[in-house]
Design a protein around this motif. Structure first.
Motif, PDB file in Angstrom:
ATOM      1  N   GLY A 128     -44.242 -51.979   9.383  1.00 18.48           N
ATOM      2  CA  GLY A 128     -43.397 -52.840   8.558  1.00 18.48           C
ATOM      3  C   GLY A 128     -44.221 -53.696   7.627  1.00 18.48           C
ATOM      4  O   GLY A 128     -45.444 -53.556   7.536  1.00 18.48           O
ATOM      5  N   GLY A 129     -43.562 -54.618   6.941  1.00 21.52           N
ATOM      6  CA  GLY A 129     -44.241 -55.457   5.969  1.00 21.52           C
ATOM      7  C   GLY A 129     -43.945 -56.927   6.159  1.00 21.52           C
ATOM      8  O   GLY A 129     -43.259 -57.329   7.102  1.00 21.52           O
ATOM      9  N   VAL A 130     -44.478 -57.726   5.255  1.00 21.82           N
ATOM     10  CA  VAL A 130     -44.311 -59.181   5.292  1.00 21.82           C
ATOM     11  C   VAL A 130     -43.812 -59.638   3.931  1.00 21.82           C
ATOM     12  O   VAL A 130     -44.323 -59.204   2.892  1.00 21.82           O
ATOM     13  N   ARG A 131     -42.813 -60.508   3.948  1.00 20.14           N
ATOM     14  CA  ARG A 131     -42.277 -61.087   2.713  1.00 20.14           C
ATOM     15  C   ARG A 131     -42.380 -62.608   2.816  1.00 20.14           C
ATOM     16  O   ARG A 131     -41.798 -63.211   3.705  1.00 20.14           O
ATOM     17  N   ILE A 132     -43.133 -63.214   1.905  1.00 21.57           N
ATOM     18  CA  ILE A 132     -43.243 -64.666   1.812  1.00 21.57           C
ATOM     19  C   ILE A 132     -42.154 -65.129   0.850  1.00 21.57           C
ATOM     20  O   ILE A 132     -42.178 -64.787  -0.334  1.00 21.57           O
ATOM     21  N   VAL A 133     -41.197 -65.896   1.352  1.00 19.95           N
ATOM     22  CA  VAL A 133     -40.081 -66.345   0.532  1.00 19.95           C
ATOM     23  C   VAL A 133     -40.469 -67.562  -0.292  1.00 19.95           C
ATOM     24  O   VAL A 133     -40.168 -67.650  -1.483  1.00 19.95           O
ATOM     25  N   ASP A 134     -41.158 -68.516   0.318  1.00 18.74           N
ATOM     26  CA  ASP A 134     -41.576 -69.745  -0.347  1.00 18.74           C
ATOM     27  C   ASP A 134     -42.494 -70.486   0.615  1.00 18.74           C
ATOM     28  O   ASP A 134     -42.605 -70.136   1.782  1.00 18.74           O
ATOM     29  N   GLY A 135     -43.150 -71.526   0.154  1.00 19.59           N
ATOM     30  CA  GLY A 135     -44.008 -72.343   1.008  1.00 19.59           C
ATOM     31  C   GLY A 135     -45.474 -71.995   0.852  1.00 19.59           C
ATOM     32  O   GLY A 135     -45.876 -71.247  -0.027  1.00 19.59           O
ATOM     33  N   ASP A 136     -46.283 -72.538   1.750  1.00 21.86           N
ATOM     34  CA  ASP A 136     -47.734 -72.415   1.721  1.00 21.86           C
ATOM     35  C   ASP A 136     -48.174 -71.836   3.059  1.00 21.86           C
ATOM     36  O   ASP A 136     -48.056 -72.489   4.094  1.00 21.86           O
ATOM     37  N   HIS A 137     -48.695 -70.598   3.057  1.00 24.45           N
ATOM     38  CA  HIS A 137     -48.965 -69.872   4.296  1.00 24.45           C
ATOM     39  C   HIS A 137     -50.404 -69.381   4.324  1.00 24.45           C
ATOM     40  O   HIS A 137     -50.838 -68.659   3.427  1.00 24.45           O
ATOM     41  N   THR A 138     -51.132 -69.782   5.368  1.00 26.03           N
ATOM     42  CA  THR A 138     -52.541 -69.449   5.518  1.00 26.03           C
ATOM     43  C   THR A 138     -52.719 -68.450   6.652  1.00 26.03           C
ATOM     44  O   THR A 138     -52.221 -68.653   7.758  1.00 26.03           O
ATOM     45  N   PHE A 139     -53.457 -67.371   6.365  1.00 20.27           N
ATOM     46  CA  PHE A 139     -53.760 -66.340   7.352  1.00 20.27           C
ATOM     47  C   PHE A 139     -55.269 -66.253   7.527  1.00 20.27           C
ATOM     48  O   PHE A 139     -56.006 -66.120   6.557  1.00 20.27           O
ATOM     49  N   SER A 140     -55.724 -66.310   8.791  1.00 19.23           N
ATOM     50  CA  SER A 140     -57.153 -66.249   9.077  1.00 19.23           C
ATOM     51  C   SER A 140     -57.532 -65.031   9.910  1.00 19.23           C
ATOM     52  O   SER A 140     -58.696 -64.860  10.251  1.00 19.23           O
ATOM     53  N   GLY A 141     -56.570 -64.187  10.256  1.00 17.91           N
ATOM     54  CA  GLY A 141     -56.834 -62.992  11.053  1.00 17.91           C
ATOM     55  C   GLY A 141     -56.790 -61.736  10.195  1.00 17.91           C
ATOM     56  O   GLY A 141     -56.234 -61.729   9.094  1.00 17.91           O
ATOM     57  N   ARG A 142     -57.383 -60.668  10.715  1.00 15.40           N
ATOM     58  CA  ARG A 142     -57.392 -59.379  10.012  1.00 15.40           C
ATOM     59  C   ARG A 142     -56.119 -58.628  10.365  1.00 15.40           C
ATOM     60  O   ARG A 142     -56.032 -57.951  11.376  1.00 15.40           O
ATOM     61  N   ASN A 143     -55.127 -58.758   9.514  1.00 16.86           N
ATOM     62  CA  ASN A 143     -53.823 -58.138   9.739  1.00 16.86           C
ATOM     63  C   ASN A 143     -53.888 -56.651   9.416  1.00 16.86           C
ATOM     64  O   ASN A 143     -54.523 -56.251   8.436  1.00 16.86           O
ATOM     65  N   THR A 144     -53.219 -55.833  10.232  1.00 19.30           N
ATOM     66  CA  THR A 144     -53.307 -54.379  10.064  1.00 19.30           C
ATOM     67  C   THR A 144     -51.957 -53.734   9.761  1.00 19.30           C
ATOM     68  O   THR A 144     -51.835 -52.518   9.834  1.00 19.30           O
TER      69      THR A 144
END
Length: 190
Positions: A128-144
């Motif tokens: 599946g996928g990811v949809r950012i609707v709004d806001g401030d989102h930080t990712f520090s992991g290696r997403n697969t």
């Protein structure tokens, strides 16, 4: 338990389970569920009345046609798993915090809203996928995860080892921002 209802009335329900359990009932009242213990918990009912889901230990699986509150706050400790692969559609969450792993299966994670802020060090996996609707989102992991990434509005940040290099595509809206200041030396996204 099928056909049951848990009324939280803005309180917290702390569940300690060392064995696997299933709850097919509904949550109402806008409170929070805090799960600890090594056992798995399967939730198959309506989550619209749940404002916060915190996984301290073990695994939580969401199945069926769960309907989550659009302001759902998700918090996962390192070593825990949130599995939405058995659901029949995307999971909508306002904010995401902590570590752990989110298994999408073929489903999607819709994340954010006005003033939402996420800081997630864990991983997101699946087709599946990811949809950012709004806001401030930080990712520090290696997403697969291998589905598409959409940033409609707001900001997606990558820190430390943060990447979405396996994502099939990254689509940015007119007011979307990408910020990278991590240490990962591979492809952050393509």
């Amino acid at each position: 338990m099928a056909g049951s209802r848990v009324t939280l009335n803005l309180t917290s329900l702390r569940l300690q389970n060392s064995v696997d359990n299933t709850f097919d009932g509904d949550f109402v009242g806008g409170g929070s569920l805090e799960k600890s213990g090594a056992g798995s918990l399967v939730l198959g009912g309506d989550l619209a009345g749940l404002g916060c889901l915190s996984i301290f230990e073990g695994r939580v699986s969401l199945q069926g046609g769960y309907r989550a509150h659009p302001d759902l706050y998700l918090a996962l400790n390192n070593g825990t798993t949130l599995d939405i692969s058995g659901g029949t559609g995307p999971l909508r969450a306002y904010q995401l915090a902590g570590g752990g792993s989110i298994d999408l299966g073929a489903n999607s994670l819709l994340l954010g809203g006005a003033s939402a802020m996420s800081n997630y060090t864990g991983t997101i996996n699946g087709t599946g996928g990811v949809r950012i609707v709004d806001g401030d989102h930080t990712f520090s992991g290696r997403n697969t995860y291998t589905g598409s990434t959409f940033v409609e509005d707001g900001q997606i940040r990558f820190r430390d080892e943060g990447s979405i290099e396996s994502s099939a595509s990254v689509n940015l809206g007119a007011f979307a921002l990408v910020d990278y200041s991590g240490s990962y030396t591979g492809v952050v996204f393509k």
